[in-house]
Scaffold this active site. Sequence first.
Site, PDB file in Angstrom:
ATOM      1  N   TRP A 176       0.804  -1.228   0.000  1.00  0.00           N
ATOM      2  CA  TRP A 176       0.000   0.000   0.000  1.00  0.00           C
ATOM      3  C   TRP A 176       0.835   1.275   0.000  1.00  0.00           C
ATOM      4  O   TRP A 176       0.292   2.349  -0.227  1.00  0.00           O
ATOM      5  CB  TRP A 176      -0.929   0.020   1.232  1.00  0.00           C
ATOM      6  N   ASN A 177       2.140   1.165   0.289  1.00  0.00           N
ATOM      7  CA  ASN A 177       2.879   2.421   0.560  1.00  0.00           C
ATOM      8  C   ASN A 177       3.220   3.231  -0.697  1.00  0.00           C
ATOM      9  O   ASN A 177       3.319   4.455  -0.628  1.00  0.00           O
ATOM     10  CB  ASN A 177       4.115   2.153   1.425  1.00  0.00           C
ATOM     11  N   LYS A 182      -2.760  -8.653  -7.562  1.00  0.00           N
ATOM     12  CA  LYS A 182      -3.528  -8.308  -6.366  1.00  0.00           C
ATOM     13  C   LYS A 182      -2.878  -7.095  -5.704  1.00  0.00           C
ATOM     14  O   LYS A 182      -1.846  -7.201  -5.059  1.00  0.00           O
ATOM     15  CB  LYS A 182      -3.557  -9.460  -5.359  1.00  0.00           C
ATOM     16  N   PRO A 183      -3.518  -5.929  -5.855  1.00  0.00           N
ATOM     17  CA  PRO A 183      -3.005  -4.749  -5.149  1.00  0.00           C
ATOM     18  C   PRO A 183      -3.344  -4.853  -3.658  1.00  0.00           C
ATOM     19  O   PRO A 183      -4.167  -5.673  -3.253  1.00  0.00           O
ATOM     20  CB  PRO A 183      -3.783  -3.590  -5.781  1.00  0.00           C
ATOM     21  N   GLY A 214       6.440  -6.715   0.036  1.00  0.00           N
ATOM     22  CA  GLY A 214       5.698  -6.692   1.295  1.00  0.00           C
ATOM     23  C   GLY A 214       6.576  -7.178   2.429  1.00  0.00           C
ATOM     24  O   GLY A 214       7.809  -7.122   2.346  1.00  0.00           O
ATOM     25  N   GLU A 256      10.668  -8.546  -2.690  1.00  0.00           N
ATOM     26  CA  GLU A 256      11.185  -7.279  -2.144  1.00  0.00           C
ATOM     27  C   GLU A 256      10.554  -7.158  -0.769  1.00  0.00           C
ATOM     28  O   GLU A 256       9.376  -6.837  -0.651  1.00  0.00           O
ATOM     29  CB  GLU A 256      10.805  -6.133  -3.095  1.00  0.00           C
ATOM     30  N   ARG A 284      10.468  10.725   3.592  1.00  0.00           N
ATOM     31  CA  ARG A 284       9.767  10.376   2.351  1.00  0.00           C
ATOM     32  C   ARG A 284       8.638   9.418   2.725  1.00  0.00           C
ATOM     33  O   ARG A 284       8.850   8.456   3.464  1.00  0.00           O
ATOM     34  CB  ARG A 284      10.772   9.705   1.408  1.00  0.00           C
ATOM     35  N   CYS A 318      10.221   0.754   2.835  1.00  0.00           N
ATOM     36  CA  CYS A 318      11.149  -0.298   3.291  1.00  0.00           C
ATOM     37  C   CYS A 318      12.575   0.210   3.304  1.00  0.00           C
ATOM     38  O   CYS A 318      13.428  -0.353   3.985  1.00  0.00           O
ATOM     39  CB  CYS A 318      11.090  -1.501   2.351  1.00  0.00           C
ATOM     40  N   GLU A 347      10.972  -2.491  11.854  1.00  0.00           N
ATOM     41  CA  GLU A 347      10.765  -1.404  10.884  1.00  0.00           C
ATOM     42  C   GLU A 347       9.760  -0.433  11.485  1.00  0.00           C
ATOM     43  O   GLU A 347       8.608  -0.816  11.747  1.00  0.00           O
ATOM     44  CB  GLU A 347      10.162  -1.985   9.603  1.00  0.00           C
ATOM     45  N   GLU A 384      14.460  -5.223  -8.972  1.00  0.00           N
ATOM     46  CA  GLU A 384      13.427  -4.570  -9.793  1.00  0.00           C
ATOM     47  C   GLU A 384      14.022  -3.290 -10.366  1.00  0.00           C
ATOM     48  O   GLU A 384      14.766  -2.579  -9.679  1.00  0.00           O
ATOM     49  CB  GLU A 384      12.209  -4.245  -8.929  1.00  0.00           C
TER      50      GLU A 384
HETATM   51  C1  SIN Z   1       9.826   0.724  -0.548  1.00  0.00           C
HETATM   52  O1  SIN Z   1      10.874   0.716   0.026  1.00  0.00           O
HETATM   53  O2  SIN Z   1       8.818   0.476   0.059  1.00  0.00           O
HETATM   54  C2  SIN Z   1       9.840   1.116  -2.003  1.00  0.00           C
HETATM   55  C3  SIN Z   1      10.524   2.391  -2.069  1.00  0.00           C
HETATM   56  C4  SIN Z   1      11.078   2.818  -3.372  1.00  0.00           C
HETATM   57  O3  SIN Z   1      10.764   2.307  -4.452  1.00  0.00           O
HETATM   58  O4  SIN Z   1      11.864   3.737  -3.311  1.00  0.00           O
END
Ligand code: SIN
Length: 485
Positions: A157-158, A181-182, A235, A257, A285, A291, A388, A465
């Site tokens: 969701w972020n 699936k979002p 996630g 990821e 940010r 993450c 986290e 990615e």
């Molecule tokens: C993430 O860390 O949740 C993705 C952040 C990004 O693409 O910079």
Amino acid sequence: MTTPAAVSKLNTNLFIDGQWVPARSGATFDVVNPATEEVLAVVADGAAADATAALDAAVAVQAEWAATAPRERGEILRRAFELITERTDEIASIMTAEMGKPLAEAKGEVAYGAEFFRWFSEEAVRISGDQLLAPDGKTRYFVQRQPVGPCVLVTPWNFPLAMGTRKIGPAVAAGCTMVFKPAELTPLTSLALVEILAEAGLPDGVLNVVNTTDPGDVVTAWMTDPRARKVSFTGSTPVGKQLLKQAADNVMRTSMELGGNAPFLVFDDADLDVAIGGAMAAKMRNMGEACVAANRIYVQSGVAEEFSNRLAEKMRALTVGDGATEGVGVGPLIEQKALDKVVQLVDDAVERGAEVKVGGDRPEGDGFFYNPTVLSNVSSESDLMSTEIFGPVAAVVPFDTEEEAIALANATPFGLAGYLFTTDLNRAFRVSDAMEVGMVGLNTGIVSNPAAPFGGIKQSGLGREGGSEGIDEFLEVKLIAMPQP
Ligand code: SIN
């Protein structure tokens, strides 16, 4: 509350085989604005039967889609990049309403997310191979790359747009079909994205979307179906581990990821202006809900007090509020659970002796807000050192030597991003080499770019990615051997 016009216009059904359809059960769920706690939209709530129909559609068109010209696939992505860019304001308003980030940041994410499509539109026509002659000269080998097949995409969701485009872009470029699936907290941006891809010419069945409040049911239907050949997940590490176990049964390709616990090291030879700017970017940010967010800020003793005070000054200047309001720099957290976790982590750190330089509390009223917070002299025993935070809380810990800083940085099972601030070039490379992470921000608080390989090591994930590596995750190597005439 006024619902953004762009939200009201969305089709909120499932998207299967190019059609908008309700869930077979007729079920729906509410999407809530985290700034107001009001219902923003009602979305079709899919289940295993919908998931299977979505995979049927993806499987049915896989061979035809794989055979399309790379240029054609690239041009669909390029058109989608242009449509997203043209609709920046609309998409940003949807994202802010469902996820909470301030509008300016949402527009930043639209640009970031769109760039994955532009990048992979260019990669689509550069899928290359190799040929070689066996050492004995008797056989010629052709090494080709083919799409891996129908892919399962699961996003968080972020970053509601960018995490989707980062997976869909390379899958389209490679010639894979998808079931997607979002996150259930932020399904709306993905629905807007699907509309755009259809408008850009993506054929029916190539991308199928199932929103759900029961991710286990939907994703398990895909993971246990041998027709799905790959899973790409962003996630948490615990969910990633479950998916890896499920993937093992059908020997599926995986890209993971997962969570991070990013160390942020500031040496006493650093340019403190640069380090403070980097800390603001790496911490604030997305309200800290990334993450790659700086989770543990280690500052060399000689500059630790000055660093904490200056960071606190910057944090104090930020305006907290509904991200849709002009001038707001910090929006709400995603949900009550996320807010409760941040409250608990800060309380625990304070009980263990941390000093609150600024914040440490939440504003009165509706919405899942937490004030920007700087904690200094945080004990290494505090829960937020190993968890986290996913919130606007900077935890500063002093250290004395470079060896100590490296040991502290690496004292975690996670290894996504790490940050390092120094003006000593030798130290910069020495410490970058020693940090056990997939990505190092050297005198910068931002590592992400569609052209750069994003990903982690240790329990932060598998695969990359973006970059030229991103498309490889969606391609298989095929060897053709023939006798040398
Ligand atoms: C993430 O860390 O949740 C993705 C952040 C990004 O693409 O910079």
